[in-house]
Design an enzyme around this catalytic site. Structure first.
Site, PDB file in Angstrom:
ATOM      1  N   GLU A   1       0.822  -1.217   0.000  1.00 58.15           N
ATOM      2  CA  GLU A   1       0.000   0.000   0.000  1.00 58.15           C
ATOM      3  C   GLU A   1       0.854   1.263   0.000  1.00 58.15           C
ATOM      4  OE1 GLU A   1      -2.798  -0.425   3.251  1.00 58.15           O
ATOM      5  OE2 GLU A   1      -4.112  -1.665   2.015  1.00 58.15           O
TER       6      GLU A   1
ATOM      7  N   GLU B   1      -6.673  -7.300  -1.141  1.00 60.49           N
ATOM      8  CA  GLU B   1      -7.155  -7.114   0.225  1.00 60.49           C
ATOM      9  C   GLU B   1      -8.569  -6.572   0.185  1.00 60.49           C
ATOM     10  OE1 GLU B   1      -5.045  -4.672   3.009  1.00 60.49           O
ATOM     11  OE2 GLU B   1      -3.103  -5.471   2.422  1.00 60.49           O
TER      12      GLU B   1
END
Ligand SMILES: [Zn+2]
Length: 654
Positions: free
Chosen positions: A150, A305
């Site tokens: 991320e 995710e």
């Protein structure tokens, strides 16, 4: 064709065995096999456990984890473990920690504690990635590499002296001379003329608004600097394991990173998406980001995710009601995902994410959550044939990050309220409601394959981009506040819409942002009315331009609001409802009419029908076929229970 070495749709999640005693691992892999988990993301934050002292690696525990996974049929999305440096690296080299805009160096104790430009951090990260590839390149569990995590979630930018040096080098490469930089940044304004690159600094906190040209280049630089960090690790991996795909998990429609540029550097696109269960419209916004992920490389992607139920980082973390986890997962597949993964496998007992839901909740196998996990695993196996299928879209929504950065620059715009996501959604939502497939596209892509091209906003528009839009052979719709500035954030000579002036046949006399809460009535040529909010413009149309709608009432009364020249439509305001414009330009673009709140998505020879409402729905089927979820033949119409779905393999379609 599968994105990784694993056939079918991937199912699984982040697995953090280092947070658990080893005796738990046996239960983990047994339950993974029971649930049909095919992939686990491993070692994302494990640097401090893999390299407890400089250059001294301890791979023994990860060896056992990967062996266990492989023995139970679970492939590894193996992280390079560089998402957070270990404490020794921070203590030995405090300069690896990022510095904020006020000059405060941040401390160890969270995650992403690194300066994107730190050569020390980069050297250590590449060394670890190399060691991981050397150790595990031949391991049978290895299916793909997961670099970082991320990017830009916490650390997008750093204002330290090293980042300043890196920024100056980036500026030298872009401009060649400080004179060119002065011209681009317009430093004659507010007395900022530089006489050497060494005087240039990152846009740290200043007494007043910072130079917008400097800010725009800073946004470009920050995206590039993090991308360099990613590609440094990627190159180390590719040198040792050229056949193993490399990805990093994106964060949906993220402002900070130019994903058009990033996606070109990775082997496959993956995304993390966390729609808020408390927001009844979140399935529309998330569909937009899923379509972006598919469009980035124009092929399938992975949802790496998502949350089985509640997250832990909102102020109020609402759980997903029964059926929503499955429905949202199937939605990702409908929009091109070849796998649905979750954060995380086993719910943590400690740390900031201990209340974040997981596939295996605190309460274990007797929970609602575990039953949902089992059900989804079985459903994804039933949908294996969908993997690899492409989506065909005839409508494109165009946007670019440079323009987004310019549009949402602080303290210098006509209105802070005009936001790119609102503009995108104002067009995407009604297209989504009609079941019309939409691609996202950057402003410099060849758009000739699309029958309708919609540019919700292109504040920053270069001559080349204007040329690309003029070359559109289908219908073109351009939204407000477009063609305003060039690549240096300088207003085009003569004002908006700058290089789009001839194409659109209008000049913007004056921007007319609306105060918060105010509305401006608009009357369409067919007599219908609508409302604009946030933004309007005082337009001067050319004589040969057709006016499709006019402002009604207020200071703009009677002035054109929506215009058309040839196949180009200009919409000068943010309309509550763009239906009249869509009705005019869509023609016979295939639509799938379904009740409000039901989503219809075509992917290859499959039709997904997703009931996002809490009511039962009856849907007329445009095709006959076999529902893969229930293994039954359907024709005519089908009933959908609340939050239920049908995945139809269309009969006769090959
Ligand atoms: Zn720095």
């Amino acid at each position: 064709m599968s994105l990784t070495r694993v056939p079918g749709l991937l199912f699984g999640g982040d697995y953090n065995p280092e947070q658990w005693p080893e005796e738990v691992w046996a239960e983990d892999v047994r339950l993974m096999a029971e649930a049909g988990v095919t992939m686990a993301t491993v070692a994302v934050f494990a640097w401090s456990r893999l390299e407890p002292a400089p250059g001294a690696y301890d791979f023994s525990w990860l060896d056992r984890v990967l062996d266990l996974l492989h023995e139970h049929g679970v492939a590894a999305d193996l992280a390079t473990a560089t998402a957070t440096p270990p404490p020794w690296l921070v203590r030995d080299h405090p300069e690896v920690m990022p510095v904020d805009a006020a000059g405060v160096r941040l401390e160890f104790g969270s995650r992403q504690g690194y300066c994107p430009s730190s050569p020390v951090f980069r050297e250590h990260a590449v060394r670890l990635a190399t060691a991981m590839a050397t150790r595990y390149g031949g391991h049978p569990a290895l299916a793909m590499w997961h670099v970082g995590n991320e990017y830009a979630d916490h650390t997008l930018e750093c204002f330290c002296p090293e980042s300043a040096r890196h920024f100056r080098a980036w500026l030298r490469a872009r401009y060649g001379s400080v004179g060119a930089l002065n011209a681009a940044w317009g430093t004659s304004c507010w007395g900022q003329h530089y006489t050497g690159f060494e005087q240039v600094e990152p846009p740290r906190r200043a007494p007043g608004p910072v130079n917008p040209g400097q800010l725009l280049d800073w946004r470009r630089f920050c995206s590039d600097a993090l991308l360099e960090l990613f590609t440094a690790e990627r190159d180390a991996l590719r040198a040792i394991t050229p056949g193993v795909p490399v990805t990093t998990n994106f964060m949906s429609l993220l402002h900070g990173l130019d994903y058009w540029a990033w996606a070109a550097e990775e082997d496959l696109v993956s995304d993390d998406a966390y729609p808020d269960p408390a927001d009844p419209g979140s399935h529309v916004a998330v569909a937009l980001s899923y379509d972006l992920m598919r469009s980035l490389r124009q092929r399938p992607w992975l949802l790496l995710e998502s949350a089985p139920s509640a997250v832990s980082w909102r102020e109020v973390n609402v759980p997903k009601p029964p059926g929503m986890m499955r429905l949202h997962s199937l939605q990702a597949v409908a929009h091109g995902a070849d796998g649905v993964m979750f954060f995380q496998w086993r719910q943590a007992r400690y740390g900031p994410e201990k209340f974040h839901s997981a596939l295996l909740p605190h309460g274990g196998v007797h929970t609602r959550g575990w039953q949902d996990t089992l059900r989804l695993g079985a459903d994804l196996r039933r949908l294996a044939e969908v993997a690899g299928a492409a989506t065909r879209a005839e409508v494109a929504l165009v946007f670019g990050w440079e323009s987004w950065w310019g549009l949402e620059a602080p303290e210098s715009m006509p209105s802070d309220r005009l936001r790119l996501k609102d503009l995108l959604l104002s067009w995407y939502a009604p297209l989504h409601a009609r079941g019309i497939a939409v691609d996202l596209a950057p402003p410099d892509r060849d758009l000739s394959a699309y029958r309708v091209v919609i540019v919700p906003n292109l504040y920053l528009c270069t001559a080349e981009q204007a040329k690309a839009l003029a070359a559109v052979t289908g219908e073109l719709v351009v939204g407000p506040f477009s063609g305003v500035v060039d690549a240096s954030d300088q207003v085009h000579p003569g004002g908006a819409p700058g290089p789009l002036r001839d194409l659109l046949g209008v000049a913007v006399d004056e921007f007319w942002p609306l105060p918060d809460g105010a509305t401006q009535r608009v009357r369409h040529a067919d007599g219908g009315t609508g409302l604009a909010r946030t933004w309007a413009e005082w337009l001067r149309p050319d004589d040969d331009v057709t006016v499709l709608a006019r402002y009604a009432g207020g200071d703009l009364d009677g002035l054109p609001a929506v215009t058309r020249r040839g196949r180009a439509t200009y919409v000068s305001c943010l309309l509550d409802d763009v239906t009249p414009v869509l009705d005019r330009v869509l023609g016979d673009v295939p639509a799938l009419r379904v009740p409000p709140g039901v989503e219809a998505v075509r992917r290859g020879r499959h039709l997904f029908l997703l009931n996002h409402t809490t009511d039962p729905q009856r849907i007329t089927l445009p095709f006959a076929g076999r529902d893969l979820l229930t293994d039954t033949d359907l024709r005519g119409s089908v009933g959908l229970a609340p939050r239920d779905a049908v995945v139809l393999r269309i009969e006769g379609d090959t």
